[in-house]
Design a protein around this motif. Structure first.
Motif, PDB file in Angstrom:
ATOM      1  N   UNK A  52       0.826  -1.205   0.000  1.00  0.00           N
ATOM      2  CA  UNK A  52       0.000   0.000   0.000  1.00  0.00           C
ATOM      3  C   UNK A  52       0.864   1.260   0.000  1.00  0.00           C
ATOM      4  N   UNK A  53       2.009   1.198   0.682  1.00  0.00           N
ATOM      5  CA  UNK A  53       2.906   2.347   0.676  1.00  0.00           C
ATOM      6  C   UNK A  53       3.523   2.557  -0.702  1.00  0.00           C
ATOM      7  N   UNK A  93       3.212   5.881  -2.853  1.00  0.00           N
ATOM      8  CA  UNK A  93       4.412   6.564  -3.366  1.00  0.00           C
ATOM      9  C   UNK A  93       4.257   6.875  -4.858  1.00  0.00           C
ATOM     10  N   UNK A  94       3.644   5.937  -5.582  1.00  0.00           N
ATOM     11  CA  UNK A  94       3.426   6.195  -7.010  1.00  0.00           C
ATOM     12  C   UNK A  94       2.422   7.318  -7.212  1.00  0.00           C
ATOM     13  N   UNK A  95       1.392   7.380  -6.349  1.00  0.00           N
ATOM     14  CA  UNK A  95       0.407   8.443  -6.470  1.00  0.00           C
ATOM     15  C   UNK A  95       0.991   9.814  -6.117  1.00  0.00           C
ATOM     16  N   UNK A  96       1.981   9.834  -5.231  1.00  0.00           N
ATOM     17  CA  UNK A  96       2.631  11.102  -4.848  1.00  0.00           C
ATOM     18  C   UNK A  96       3.906  11.340  -5.658  1.00  0.00           C
ATOM     19  N   UNK A 140      -4.842   8.200  -2.628  1.00  0.00           N
ATOM     20  CA  UNK A 140      -6.136   7.559  -2.399  1.00  0.00           C
ATOM     21  C   UNK A 140      -5.943   6.049  -2.559  1.00  0.00           C
ATOM     22  N   UNK A 141      -5.859   5.371  -1.417  1.00  0.00           N
ATOM     23  CA  UNK A 141      -5.602   3.925  -1.469  1.00  0.00           C
ATOM     24  C   UNK A 141      -6.888   3.106  -1.378  1.00  0.00           C
ATOM     25  N   UNK A 142      -8.044   3.804  -1.387  1.00  0.00           N
ATOM     26  CA  UNK A 142      -9.310   3.048  -1.280  1.00  0.00           C
ATOM     27  C   UNK A 142      -9.482   2.098  -2.461  1.00  0.00           C
TER      28      UNK A 142
END
Length: 442
Positions: free
Chosen positions: A35-36, A40-43, A138-140
């Motif tokens: 999940x991290x 990290x890819x989203x940020x 957003x990890x949902x």
């Protein structure tokens, strides 16, 4: 049966859930939190600007470029003290921050990174940390994907397990029905299964066992019938010979001896009758059930005893209702218990009936010597007699109470013995609610 498979299903679901957590923690331990990595890819855009734009600036332009990124980025970039950042992070993340790595806080949608390890960006930069807020994390969706992945795995496991369990469940249900029928007296009941069934070997063993039991019981009944009927013939011949001898005898001593021999024959004849009754009771395929009023039935059982003792007491409250059972078998059971009380009572016998806790209780008490507590369970065994009943004074063969026990059991009831307030034995016949019609029914 359903409880077994329900527990099995719960065990499988629990195992899959535990396996899911074990897999997640194992992957996190060995390769990092998935999940991290997604966060990290989203940020990645903000991280790229920091590492490739702000950090590439000259020493006197670093703060200027940071301010430009603040203006164009939706994320908020703040400078906080190193001590504040340390306080906000747990041990392992704090160590990563000390090394100058970007430390993500997925839940808060933020990350921390030291400005400079050596203080070269500006004065005091070694003690400052960049804290980025409101990152587009957003990890949902990732959580939903992970959950869907595990659900698919669970279904892939549960569907074949369910199909496999279903065949077992159907087979066990069939065996359960056979066991119920066999226990109810249908000795010809057998389990019919295909050789491909998973529990076919068990069914074969149960069928073999049932066949052996049926054969043994049939042999026992056949032997009992044969011996009993064969005894009838010599008994009849002896009775005829004794009658001829009595008519020819004139000696009083011989007549007394003949009378004793006739008593022995009568006892032997009664024994044969009891044996035949026991055999017929064992071979009862079904009860000849009918509905009859309970109070008149009890009165008829009392009247069938013949000359009644003066101390006989009866107590039948109003509203006893009716019984749905085999009156012939129930009358024989109650008659045997009453005759047993008549045999051992000193002066008093009490017969009562009542409805209690959804059942009918018929109680027979006497003021005789009673039955020792350690022998109460055995008096219902065939041919078992207490020591004091082995002499000719009381007679009996130890079959009356056994026949009563079998007759009551065929109706789904119970018979037990206890101590009576009269001083002797207290026999309690309990018939379940299914066998009585309730008050007011004829």
């Amino acid at each position: 049966m359903n409880r077994i498979f329900f527990r099995f299903f719960l065990l499988v679901m629990l195992s899959i859930t535990v396996a899911t957590f074990i897999i997640y923690f194992a992957i996190s331990r060995l390769f990092g939190d998935p999940l991290e990595e997604i966060a990290r890819k989203q940020a990645a855009g903000q991280i790229f600007l920091l590492e490739q734009y702000v950090d590439k600036a000259a020493e006197d332009e670093w703060l200027g470029r940071l301010n430009k990124v603040r203006e164009v980025s939706k994320a908020r970039l703040e400078l906080i003290s190193l001590d504040a950042a340390r306080a906000a992070l747990p041990g392992k993340r704090r160590q990563a921050l000390e090394r100058g790595e970007i430390v993500l806080d997925v839940a808060a949608k933020s990350f921390f990174r030291r400005v400079d390890l050596k203080g070269e960006k500006y004065v005091g930069s070694a003690d400052d940390v960049i804290h980025a807020h409101d990152l587009p994390i957003d990890i949902s969706l990732a959580l939903e994907m992970e959950a869907l992945r595990y659900v698919i795995v669970a279904l892939a496991l549960l569907i074949p397990i369910a199909l496999w369990s279903r065949s077992h469940w159907q087979g066990l249900q069939a065996l359960s029905r056979v066991a119920d029928e066999f226990g109810a007296g249908k000795l010809s009941a057998r389990a019919s299964m295909k050789p491909s069934a998973s529990i076919y070997p068990l069914a074969e063993r149960i069928n073999h066992m049932a066949g052996r039991i049926e054969g043994l019981l049939d042999s026992q009944k056949s032997l009992l019938h044969s011996v009993s009927h064969e005894l009838r013939t010599p008994i009849a011949r002896l009775e005829f010979a004794l009658e001829l001898l009595r008519s020819a005898a004139a000696n009083p001593a011989l007549e007394q001896r003949i009378a004793a021999m006739e008593n022995d024959l009568a006892e032997l004849n009664a024994l044969v009758g009891e044996l035949l009754g026991m055999a017929r009771l064992d071979s009862e395929a079904a009860l000849h059930t009918s509905s009859f009023a309970l109070a008149p039935f009890l009165q008829e059982c009392v009247a069938a005893l013949g000359p009644l003792p003066d101390g006989l007491e009866t107590g039948f409250p109003a509203g006893l209702g009716s019984l749905a059972g085999d009156p012939r078998l129930l009358a024989r059971a109650l008659g045997n218990v009453l005759r047993n009380a008549q045999k051992y009572a000193e002066r008093r016998i009490a017969l009562s009936a009542a409805r209690r806790d959804g059942a009918v209780e018929i109680v027979v008490e006497d003021d005789g010597p009673g039955i020792p507590a350690d022998e109460r369970a055995r008096i219902f065994e065939p041919f078992y007699r207490l020591d004091r009943s082995r002499d000719r004074a009381t007679g009996g063969f130890g079959l009356g109470l056994s026949i009563a026990h079998k007759a009551v059991a065929l109706h789904g009831g119970t018979i037990r013995v206890d101590s009576s307030a009269l001083g002797g034995a207290k026999f309690i016949i309990t018939l379940p609610r299914a066998t009585w019609g309730g008050p007011g029914k004829p």
